[in-house]
Motif scaffolding. Structure first.
Motif, PDB file in Angstrom:
ATOM      1  N   GLY A  62      21.967 -16.788  41.724  1.00 29.10           N
ATOM      2  CA  GLY A  62      22.728 -16.208  42.819  1.00 29.10           C
ATOM      3  C   GLY A  62      23.434 -14.911  42.492  1.00 29.10           C
ATOM      4  O   GLY A  62      24.011 -14.279  43.369  1.00 29.10           O
ATOM      5  N   HIS A  63      23.396 -14.476  41.233  1.00 26.39           N
ATOM      6  CA  HIS A  63      24.026 -13.213  40.877  1.00 26.39           C
ATOM      7  C   HIS A  63      23.318 -12.032  41.531  1.00 26.39           C
ATOM      8  O   HIS A  63      23.934 -11.005  41.774  1.00 26.39           O
ATOM      9  CB  HIS A  63      24.031 -13.019  39.358  1.00 26.39           C
ATOM     10  CG  HIS A  63      25.142 -13.730  38.673  1.00 26.39           C
ATOM     11  ND1 HIS A  63      25.119 -15.080  38.438  1.00 26.39           N
ATOM     12  CD2 HIS A  63      26.311 -13.279  38.172  1.00 26.39           C
ATOM     13  CE1 HIS A  63      26.227 -15.430  37.818  1.00 26.39           C
ATOM     14  NE2 HIS A  63      26.970 -14.354  37.649  1.00 26.39           N
ATOM     15  N   ASP A  86      23.038 -11.933  32.394  1.00 22.89           N
ATOM     16  CA  ASP A  86      23.217 -12.290  30.986  1.00 22.89           C
ATOM     17  C   ASP A  86      24.640 -11.919  30.574  1.00 22.89           C
ATOM     18  O   ASP A  86      24.984 -10.742  30.481  1.00 22.89           O
ATOM     19  CB  ASP A  86      22.197 -11.548  30.125  1.00 22.89           C
ATOM     20  CG  ASP A  86      22.309 -11.868  28.646  1.00 22.89           C
ATOM     21  OD1 ASP A  86      23.212 -12.636  28.257  1.00 22.89           O
ATOM     22  OD2 ASP A  86      21.496 -11.331  27.877  1.00 22.89           O
ATOM     23  N   TYR A  87      25.472 -12.931  30.344  1.00 22.20           N
ATOM     24  CA  TYR A  87      26.854 -12.716  29.932  1.00 22.20           C
ATOM     25  C   TYR A  87      27.004 -12.659  28.414  1.00 22.20           C
ATOM     26  O   TYR A  87      28.092 -12.455  27.904  1.00 22.20           O
ATOM     27  CB  TYR A  87      27.766 -13.816  30.488  1.00 22.20           C
ATOM     28  CG  TYR A  87      28.139 -13.603  31.929  1.00 22.20           C
ATOM     29  CD1 TYR A  87      29.219 -12.797  32.263  1.00 22.20           C
ATOM     30  CD2 TYR A  87      27.422 -14.195  32.954  1.00 22.20           C
ATOM     31  CE1 TYR A  87      29.575 -12.593  33.586  1.00 22.20           C
ATOM     32  CE2 TYR A  87      27.764 -13.999  34.274  1.00 22.20           C
ATOM     33  CZ  TYR A  87      28.831 -13.196  34.591  1.00 22.20           C
ATOM     34  OH  TYR A  87      29.185 -12.996  35.892  1.00 22.20           O
ATOM     35  N   PHE A  99      35.201  -5.246  22.777  1.00 24.04           N
ATOM     36  CA  PHE A  99      35.540  -5.975  24.000  1.00 24.04           C
ATOM     37  C   PHE A  99      37.043  -6.034  24.140  1.00 24.04           C
ATOM     38  O   PHE A  99      37.734  -6.740  23.422  1.00 24.04           O
ATOM     39  CB  PHE A  99      34.961  -7.398  23.971  1.00 24.04           C
ATOM     40  CG  PHE A  99      35.149  -8.129  25.268  1.00 24.04           C
ATOM     41  CD1 PHE A  99      34.337  -7.867  26.344  1.00 24.04           C
ATOM     42  CD2 PHE A  99      36.163  -9.064  25.414  1.00 24.04           C
ATOM     43  CE1 PHE A  99      34.509  -8.536  27.553  1.00 24.04           C
ATOM     44  CE2 PHE A  99      36.348  -9.735  26.616  1.00 24.04           C
ATOM     45  CZ  PHE A  99      35.514  -9.470  27.684  1.00 24.04           C
ATOM     46  N   ASN A 100      37.572  -5.263  25.093  1.00 29.93           N
ATOM     47  CA  ASN A 100      39.007  -5.267  25.346  1.00 29.93           C
ATOM     48  C   ASN A 100      39.277  -5.435  26.839  1.00 29.93           C
ATOM     49  O   ASN A 100      40.278  -4.983  27.351  1.00 29.93           O
ATOM     50  CB  ASN A 100      39.667  -3.987  24.822  1.00 29.93           C
ATOM     51  CG  ASN A 100      39.024  -2.740  25.419  1.00 29.93           C
ATOM     52  OD1 ASN A 100      38.214  -2.834  26.335  1.00 29.93           O
ATOM     53  ND2 ASN A 100      39.389  -1.587  24.883  1.00 29.93           N
ATOM     54  N   PRO A 109      32.192  -8.294  32.198  1.00 25.00           N
ATOM     55  CA  PRO A 109      30.988  -7.458  32.092  1.00 25.00           C
ATOM     56  C   PRO A 109      29.768  -8.314  31.758  1.00 25.00           C
ATOM     57  O   PRO A 109      29.859  -9.278  30.992  1.00 25.00           O
ATOM     58  CB  PRO A 109      31.304  -6.522  30.926  1.00 25.00           C
ATOM     59  CG  PRO A 109      32.768  -6.585  30.737  1.00 25.00           C
ATOM     60  CD  PRO A 109      33.213  -7.912  31.232  1.00 25.00           C
ATOM     61  N   HIS A 110      28.648  -7.963  32.354  1.00 25.90           N
ATOM     62  CA  HIS A 110      27.401  -8.674  32.083  1.00 25.90           C
ATOM     63  C   HIS A 110      26.219  -7.760  32.367  1.00 25.90           C
ATOM     64  O   HIS A 110      26.359  -6.725  33.003  1.00 25.90           O
ATOM     65  CB  HIS A 110      27.305  -9.965  32.892  1.00 25.90           C
ATOM     66  CG  HIS A 110      27.401  -9.775  34.372  1.00 25.90           C
ATOM     67  ND1 HIS A 110      28.610  -9.594  35.015  1.00 25.90           N
ATOM     68  CD2 HIS A 110      26.460  -9.738  35.327  1.00 25.90           C
ATOM     69  CE1 HIS A 110      28.391  -9.453  36.309  1.00 25.90           C
ATOM     70  NE2 HIS A 110      27.088  -9.533  36.528  1.00 25.90           N
TER      71      HIS A 110
END
Length: 188
Positions: A62-63, A86-87, A99-100, A109-110
């Motif tokens: 569903g993304h 894809d996460y 990653f901040n 984010p993905h």
């Protein structure tokens, strides 16, 4: 008001196919397919022709329904997963101290990708099709295979990771010449 009504109808159809899809399929596969394809089109899945069959328990991510394209005369067996997101990039970014992000879970984010299944292709039970996958025409994807990347026309793919192991045409000739073609008898 019209958008809200449309969303309610799509939710109702989603519940219907989850709960009653298998029963509808057993009672009248033609009617089931017509309704299920219309529903998937409403969600945004693209069809280049008419599929032979799509199991009611196939999973469409569903993304990004619009990132999925299904060709003509395609067969999608039970529990096939079309995964367009894809996460895992988050763990990669954390590993390099990049990653901040302070947003919520839904804004994490993905990566997104497309999946395209070519004409006259058979996808076996419990296959996983990953983002950025293009499967050519006349392919057979063996049960439980995990597929990513470009699969050439006329390929037979098996395994995790999925790999091309044979040519569909050569395989069909061997089966035909060996007398392995079975025809379902019609019963009254």
């Amino acid at each position: 008001m019209m958008k809200k009504t449309n969303k309610i109808m799509i939710r109702f159809k989603k519940i219907y196919f989850k709960v009653f899809g298998k029963l509808h399929n057993y009672i009248n596969v033609g009617s089931y397919m017509n309704h299920y394809i219309k529903y998937l089109k409403q969600l945004g899945v693209h069809f280049d022709g008419t599929p032979n069959y799509i199991s009611s328990d196939a999973y469409f991510d569903g993304h990004y329904y619009g990132g999925i394209t299904i060709g003509n005369k395609v067969t999608i067996s039970r529990e096939v997963m079309f995964l367009v997101h894809d996460y895992s990039i988050v763990q990669g970014l954390r590993a390099i101290d990049e990653f901040n992000y302070k947003g919520g879970v839904t804004d994490t984010p993905h990566l997104m990708g497309r999946i395209k299944v070519g004409d006259n292709t058979f996808i076996g039970a419990r296959c996983s099709l990953l983002p950025d996958t293009t499967i050519g025409e006349n392919c057979i994807i063996g049960s439980c295979s995990v597929v990513k990347g470009n699969i050439p026309d006329n390929s037979i793919v098996i395994g995790n990771p999925g790999r091309v192991v044979a040519d569909t045409r050569e395989w069909a000739h061997k089966k035909k010449d060996g007398g392995c073609i079975f025809v379902k008898k019609q019963y009254d």
